[in-house]
Design a protein around this motif. Structure first.
Motif, short mmCIF file in Angstrom:
data_model
loop_
_atom_site.label_atom_id
_atom_site.label_comp_id
_atom_site.label_asym_id
_atom_site.label_seq_id
_atom_site.Cartn_x
_atom_site.Cartn_y
_atom_site.Cartn_z
N LEU A 1 36.28 43.19 41.44
CA LEU A 1 35.34 44.28 41.17
C LEU A 1 36.09 45.57 40.82
O LEU A 1 36.96 46.01 41.58
CB LEU A 1 34.44 44.48 42.39
N VAL B 1 34.85 42.50 36.88
CA VAL B 1 33.66 43.31 36.60
C VAL B 1 34.07 44.77 36.54
O VAL B 1 34.80 45.25 37.41
CB VAL B 1 32.60 43.10 37.73
N GLY C 1 29.39 45.61 34.73
CA GLY C 1 28.55 45.67 35.92
C GLY C 1 28.94 46.85 36.79
O GLY C 1 30.02 47.42 36.63
N LEU D 1 29.88 48.03 40.42
CA LEU D 1 30.31 47.46 41.69
C LEU D 1 29.54 48.03 42.87
O LEU D 1 29.50 47.42 43.94
CB LEU D 1 31.83 47.63 41.87
N TRP E 1 26.66 45.54 42.95
CA TRP E 1 26.96 44.12 42.69
C TRP E 1 26.75 43.28 43.95
O TRP E 1 27.11 43.67 45.05
CB TRP E 1 28.42 43.98 42.22
N SER F 1 25.82 38.74 45.01
CA SER F 1 25.57 37.39 44.52
C SER F 1 25.07 36.59 45.72
O SER F 1 25.08 37.09 46.85
CB SER F 1 26.88 36.82 43.94
N TRP G 1 28.61 42.95 49.18
CA TRP G 1 29.74 42.11 48.77
C TRP G 1 29.88 40.92 49.72
O TRP G 1 30.18 39.80 49.30
CB TRP G 1 31.05 42.92 48.75
#
Ligand SMILES: C[S@@+](CC[C@H](N)C(=O)[O-])C[C@H]1O[C@@H](n2cnc3c(N)ncnc32)[C@H](O)[C@@H]1O
Length: 261
Positions: free
Chosen positions: A38, A61, A84, A86, A89, A91, A117
């Protein structure tokens, strides 16, 4: 508005790469499939992360078009780059490694960012982050001081952006507490001083132009930014002296943790 400059950033590539090797030394060997870097910058170090960890699929990213354009040279099987932010960000628990070198400090609210994260990590996943912790240093304090002088202050709407490190970076023990609260089973958090020796005091300006001063470059027109740099350099030489070479100690926090399997 200026973007980041990969060429300026690379001027101290060797010094800037040192913490990444220390951070990578904390990452435990094992099967690392999916990984993310990131705030990947110009991408060279994303490749180093891929090679050292053996990650089979790593995405770098970044939100800088110039950095991403430069990173494109490093695309290869298993190494890709994406635009993107950070700061937002995340997932769905499908990453073995979330890696961020010298980028987290550009976002606020680290407890919330690190929680997002961590949510991206699979069981047994690892988080490895390095942030500068040097806001108290004369070179950084002085940059803020000169930015608050006229005509720069008015040109930045009367409110020059603060040093992101001063505004956002936590104490090492606060990161340790965060990792504990986020459920990391094992952790390593340390403060490390990197003893850089620059050719001269003036090279501090070149160093900061690649990072901390970009926040002013984005807001000042090019001629005013040039004037700002000259005034800042003069003030720096007066404050710390004109040394050749110049010893530039740089404090950084390295943090690593692994989730239970
Ligand atoms: C100091 S560079 C570090 C680059 C690389 N990680 C390295 O170690 O050389 C910081 C990078 O973070 C990126 N960055 C800053 N804020 C960001 C954000 N909110 N989202 C994504 N990238 C960001 C910048 O564009 C820049 O490339």
């Amino acid at each position: 508005m200026s973007d980041w400059s990969p060429a300026q950033y690379r001027k101290f590539a060797e010094e800037r790469a040192q913490p990444i090797h220390d951070l990578l030394a904390l990452v435990e060997p094992g099967r690392i499939g999916r990984a993310v870097d990131l705030g990947c910058g110009p991408g060279e170090l994303t490749v180093v992360v891929a090679d050292r960890t053996g990650a089979s699929d790593i995405v770098g990213v970044d939100n800088s078009p110039a950095m991403l354009a430069s990173a494109a040279e490093h695309i290869r099987a298993g190494v890709s780059f994406a635009s993107g932010d950070l700061g937002v960000w995340t997932s769905k628990g499908d990453h073995d490694l979330v890696f961020a070198n010298a980028s987290l400090h550009w976002t606020a609210d680290h407890p919330a960012v690190l929680a997002r994260w961590t949510a991206a990590l699979a069981p047994g996943g690892q988080l490895a982050v390095q942030v500068p912790a040097n806001a108290y240093m004369p070179a950084h304090l002085l940059a803020d001081e000169v930015a608050r002088r006229e005509p720069y202050c008015s040109a930045m709407g009367g409110d020059p952006p603060p040093d992101p490190v001063a505004a956002n970076v936590l104490a090492p023990e606060e990161y340790a507490q965060l990792l504990y609260d986020l459920g990391f089973e094992r952790q390593h958090v340390r403060l490390q001083v990197y003893p850089h020796v620059l050719p001269s005091t003036r090279h501090v300006v070149e160093w900061l132009r690649g990072t901390a001063l970009t926040r002013f470059e984005k807001l000042l027109d090019p001629s005013l930014y040039t004037q700002f740099l000259a005034e800042y350099e003069g003030a720096l030489l007066q404050r710390v002296g004109d040394h050749t070479p110049y010893f530039f100690p740089f404090r950084r926090v390295l943090l690593w943790g692994t989730l239970p399997r």
